[in-house]
Write an enzyme that holds these catalytic residues in place. Structure first.
Site, short mmCIF file in Angstrom:
data_model
loop_
_atom_site.label_atom_id
_atom_site.label_comp_id
_atom_site.label_asym_id
_atom_site.label_seq_id
_atom_site.Cartn_x
_atom_site.Cartn_y
_atom_site.Cartn_z
N ARG A 313 -57.08 -18.62 30.09
CA ARG A 313 -55.96 -17.71 29.92
C ARG A 313 -56.35 -16.28 29.55
O ARG A 313 -55.79 -15.33 30.10
CB ARG A 313 -54.97 -18.26 28.89
CG ARG A 313 -54.32 -19.59 29.30
CD ARG A 313 -53.23 -20.01 28.34
NE ARG A 313 -52.08 -19.12 28.43
CZ ARG A 313 -51.78 -18.19 27.54
NH1 ARG A 313 -52.55 -18.00 26.48
NH2 ARG A 313 -50.72 -17.44 27.70
N TYR A 317 -54.99 -13.96 32.37
CA TYR A 317 -53.73 -13.29 32.01
C TYR A 317 -53.91 -12.18 30.97
O TYR A 317 -52.92 -11.60 30.53
CB TYR A 317 -52.73 -14.30 31.42
CG TYR A 317 -52.38 -15.47 32.28
CD1 TYR A 317 -51.98 -15.31 33.60
CD2 TYR A 317 -52.42 -16.76 31.77
CE1 TYR A 317 -51.65 -16.41 34.38
CE2 TYR A 317 -52.08 -17.86 32.53
CZ TYR A 317 -51.70 -17.67 33.84
OH TYR A 317 -51.36 -18.76 34.60
N CYS A 344 -71.77 -16.24 33.42
CA CYS A 344 -72.24 -14.98 34.02
C CYS A 344 -71.10 -14.25 34.71
O CYS A 344 -71.07 -14.10 35.94
CB CYS A 344 -73.38 -15.27 34.99
SG CYS A 344 -74.90 -15.75 34.16
#
Length: 417
Positions: A313, A317, A344
């Site tokens: 998340r 977002y 990475c």
């Protein structure tokens, strides 16, 4: 008792020391509270007690079998978006007859399987899907119960990636096309029209957009009735959010219930709700251990063993999750740093500019990780998925998902000679 709280500077989950769980099961580790799941479910049922809604837990939020089984035991139905999620519901003793099948891309095989299991309803998202369900139902000789997901063009005032109720979103049937879509569905021999559905977005902290969407659907229900289409239920979807930040407040579920229940009763409609995040989000944390504290001229980094593959998340977002030390040691000098993982990618971060009194090898708890954490986890960088633990109502820790192994990741692959 608060689910996650400090006692003698040590973080507890329902009285169980979190550091002990990290040491026993390793990190990264998801930890859930069974009592918090129960309390959140009962909050809905008590708030809407006048209409006795069918609460269909949104499996996509967290599909662990133990969590599904717990909700099934509480009387919950389920909202699914794939045939795989239906398999999960059945494996957890959930009832297909209390399961709603949503989603924009249902396959022939998924529709056939759902019909065979006698699900409660398909939430249909397009005319094309109506035709496909008709075709499969005809082949099966079964009447398919359907509801149309109507896009009420209401701004949910949330992140654009989780807004689903505007006319430019891929979900649902446009409000202006709804009547014709229902009239077309009425002509298809194998469809049984039983409801209407909407879902305007996720992480809603205000209930006003939901109330506006409800009122728009009621106007449409009245219009459908004039054309001889009488519905059994209204499905308002899910979307109510949780406070991820201490400055945020919980959405007022009671206010939402009071605004719509009298109309539902008057119209003699069954109310269906599809909560996900609001049932499981704040019932879980993600535990991680600090590997390194890296200090540079411009920025400090706390490098941990959890990563974006364990909690997507923040990267996806730009979402905020509160991050706290498992041992609250105020004697350690505080440091302001980004909390990052070993993947990475520059986007591999769990928190930005957090001030914490921690040192290497300490454990951190990432809060509000019960929803859309383990369910969105991946194996990027060949990282096995984390273990999951449930603290039961008897304050016992149960391992509900074993840590994935590298052998399991590789066993389905073959090298070409």
């Amino acid at each position: 008792m608060k689910t996650f709280n400090y006692k003698n500077q040590e973080l507890l989950c329902d009285g169980v020391p979190v550091a002990q769980l990290a040491q026993q099961y390793g990190t990264p580790l998801y930890v859930y509270s069974e009592q918090a799941l129960t309390d959140a479910y009962h909050h809905y049922s008590k708030s809407f007690k006048q209409t006795n809604p069918l609460i269909c837990y949104a499996v996509k939020a967290n599909g662990n079998l133990s969590i599904l089984k717990h909700f099934a035991a509480l009387g919950s139905g389920f909202d699914i978006v794939s045939g795989g999620e239906l398999e999960r519901v059945l494996a957890a003793n959930g009832k297909a007859q209390k399961t709603i099948f949503s989603g924009v891309g249902k396959t022939h095989e998924e529709i056939a399987f759902a019909l065979e299991q006698n699900i409660l309803c398909f939430n249909v998202e397009s005319i094309n899907e109506l035709d496909r369900i008709q075709q499969v139902a005809l082949q099966k000789g079964i009447k398919a119960p359907i509801s149309l997901r109507i896009n009420p063009d209401v701004d949910a005032q949330t992140h654009p990636y989780i807004s689903t109720g505007l006319k430019e979103n891929k979900f649902g049937i446009a409000y202006k096309d709804a009547l014709n879509a229902y009239l077309y569905a009425q002509t298809l021999s194998q469809l049984n029209i039983i409801g209407i559905d909407c879902h305007i977005g996720s992480q809603l902290l205000q209930v006003e957009p939901l109330i506006e969407a409800f009122n728009r659907l009621i106007l449409l229900i009245d219009k459908l009735s004039e054309h001889g289409i009488h519905l059994h239920h209204i499905d308002m979807g899910g979307g109510l959010g949780i406070p991820y930040h201490h400055q945020e407040t919980k959405p007022d579920i009671e206010k939402y219930a009071q605004a719509i229940e009298s109309t539902i009763t008057h119209k003699n409609l069954q109310l269906i709700l599809e909560p996900g995040r609001s049932l499981v989000g704040n019932a879980g944390i993600l535990l991680t251990q600090i590997e390194f504290i890296k200090k540079t001229e411009d920025k400090n980094f706390i490098i941990v063993d959890a990563a974006m593959n364990d909690l997507m998340r923040p990267s996806l977002y730009q979402a905020f999750h509160e991050i706290i030390p498992v041992i609250d040691n105020k004697e350690v000098p505080p440091i302001t740093a980004d909390i990052v993982g070993p993947i990475c990618e520059s986007g591999d971060f769990l928190g930005k500019d957090r001030t914490l009194s921690v040192q290497e090898q300490d454990y951190l708890a990432i809060k509000s990780a019960g929803a859309y954490a383990s369910s969105m986890a991946s194996n990027y960088n060949t990282r096995p998925k984390a273990a999951e633990v449930l603290i039961t109502k008897n304050n016992q820790a149960r391992l509900i998902r074993k840590r994935e192994t590298l052998f399991q990741l590789l066993e389905n692959e073959q090298t070409c000679l």
